[in-house]
Design a protein around this motif. Structure first.
Motif, PDB file in Angstrom:
ATOM      1  N   LEU A  38      70.871  22.311  70.701  1.00 32.67           N
ATOM      2  CA  LEU A  38      71.167  21.261  69.726  1.00 32.67           C
ATOM      3  C   LEU A  38      72.020  21.758  68.562  1.00 32.67           C
ATOM      4  CD1 LEU A  38      67.583  19.714  69.449  1.00 32.67           C
ATOM      5  CD2 LEU A  38      69.516  18.795  70.736  1.00 32.67           C
ATOM      6  N   HIS A  43      74.367  13.796  65.966  1.00 34.50           N
ATOM      7  CA  HIS A  43      73.620  12.541  66.070  1.00 34.50           C
ATOM      8  C   HIS A  43      73.181  12.394  67.516  1.00 34.50           C
ATOM      9  CE1 HIS A  43      72.622   8.282  65.737  1.00 34.50           C
ATOM     10  NE2 HIS A  43      73.310   8.109  66.845  1.00 34.50           N
ATOM     11  N   LEU A  44      71.972  11.893  67.729  1.00 32.34           N
ATOM     12  CA  LEU A  44      71.484  11.616  69.077  1.00 32.34           C
ATOM     13  C   LEU A  44      71.204  10.125  69.209  1.00 32.34           C
ATOM     14  CD1 LEU A  44      68.849  14.482  69.578  1.00 32.34           C
ATOM     15  CD2 LEU A  44      71.282  14.494  70.147  1.00 32.34           C
ATOM     16  N   ALA A  46      69.485   6.898  70.664  1.00 30.39           N
ATOM     17  CA  ALA A  46      68.071   6.738  71.014  1.00 30.39           C
ATOM     18  C   ALA A  46      67.811   7.049  72.494  1.00 30.39           C
ATOM     19  CB  ALA A  46      67.599   5.329  70.678  1.00 30.39           C
ATOM     20  N   LEU A  49      67.653  10.813  72.794  1.00 27.31           N
ATOM     21  CA  LEU A  49      66.410  11.263  72.178  1.00 27.31           C
ATOM     22  C   LEU A  49      65.212  10.956  73.075  1.00 27.31           C
ATOM     23  CD1 LEU A  49      64.953  12.481  69.759  1.00 27.31           C
ATOM     24  CD2 LEU A  49      64.958  10.209  68.713  1.00 27.31           C
ATOM     25  N   GLN A  50      65.195   9.791  73.696  1.00 26.97           N
ATOM     26  CA  GLN A  50      64.082   9.415  74.574  1.00 26.97           C
ATOM     27  C   GLN A  50      63.979  10.345  75.782  1.00 26.97           C
ATOM     28  OE1 GLN A  50      64.816   5.283  75.367  1.00 26.97           O
ATOM     29  NE2 GLN A  50      63.902   4.630  73.451  1.00 26.97           N
ATOM     30  N   MET A  53      62.458  13.531  74.522  1.00 25.97           N
ATOM     31  CA  MET A  53      61.038  13.366  74.230  1.00 25.97           C
ATOM     32  C   MET A  53      60.216  13.230  75.509  1.00 25.97           C
ATOM     33  SD  MET A  53      61.120  11.036  70.806  1.00 25.97           S
ATOM     34  CE  MET A  53      59.437  11.395  70.335  1.00 25.97           C
ATOM     35  N   MET A  68      68.891  15.685  61.464  1.00 22.00           N
ATOM     36  CA  MET A  68      68.570  16.382  62.717  1.00 22.00           C
ATOM     37  C   MET A  68      67.612  17.542  62.437  1.00 22.00           C
ATOM     38  SD  MET A  68      70.093  15.318  65.622  1.00 22.00           S
ATOM     39  CE  MET A  68      70.133  16.818  66.565  1.00 22.00           C
ATOM     40  N   VAL A  72      64.442  15.133  63.449  1.00 20.63           N
ATOM     41  CA  VAL A  72      64.558  15.038  64.907  1.00 20.63           C
ATOM     42  C   VAL A  72      64.057  16.304  65.595  1.00 20.63           C
ATOM     43  CG1 VAL A  72      66.160  14.722  66.830  1.00 20.63           C
ATOM     44  CG2 VAL A  72      66.432  13.354  64.752  1.00 20.63           C
ATOM     45  N   THR A  73      64.590  17.457  65.218  1.00 22.91           N
ATOM     46  CA  THR A  73      64.203  18.700  65.883  1.00 22.91           C
ATOM     47  C   THR A  73      62.714  19.009  65.710  1.00 22.91           C
ATOM     48  OG1 THR A  73      66.456  19.522  65.640  1.00 22.91           O
ATOM     49  CG2 THR A  73      64.763  21.137  66.162  1.00 22.91           C
ATOM     50  N   LEU A  76      60.775  16.868  68.133  1.00 21.10           N
ATOM     51  CA  LEU A  76      60.915  17.338  69.514  1.00 21.10           C
ATOM     52  C   LEU A  76      60.101  18.602  69.746  1.00 21.10           C
ATOM     53  CD1 LEU A  76      64.727  16.716  70.052  1.00 21.10           C
ATOM     54  CD2 LEU A  76      62.836  15.466  71.122  1.00 21.10           C
TER      55      LEU A  76
END
Length: 89
Positions: A38, A43-44, A46, A49-50, A53, A68, A72-73, A76
């Motif tokens: 990463l 930007h991820l 959705a 990101l799904q 995840m 991020m 986000v990180t 995750l």
């Protein structure tokens, strides 16, 4: 495209859009031991990101912006840690 395969490393770069979800999923399904980098992601979407995840691959880096890195990180990494924890009992 913001997703590329570099050996056993899946690199996410720049803004990862919805069209990047399908190749990411394919790379991870083909070899679940692949690591997702990463470091250069900005930007991820959705959908991307799904996938991360749901499949909880190994991760490297934390992204290029504060959202991020700060949100986000860590989310995750927490999901991966919970998935890898030994069962209670």
């Amino acid at each position: 495209m913001s997703v590329r395969l570099d050996g056993d490393l899946i690199v996410l770069e720049g803004p990862c859009r919805v069209e990047d979800a399908e190749p990411l999923l394919g790379y991870l399904q083909a070899d679940r031991s692949r690591i997702v980098d990463l470091t250069e992601a900005e930007h991820l979407h959705a959908a991307v990101l799904q996938i991360l995840m749901a499949l909880r691959p190994g991760l490297r880096g934390s992204g290029r912006n504060s959202f991020m890195r700060d949100w986000v990180t860590p989310a995750l990494m927490t999901a991966r840690a919970i998935d890898m924890a030994p069962p209670h009992g």
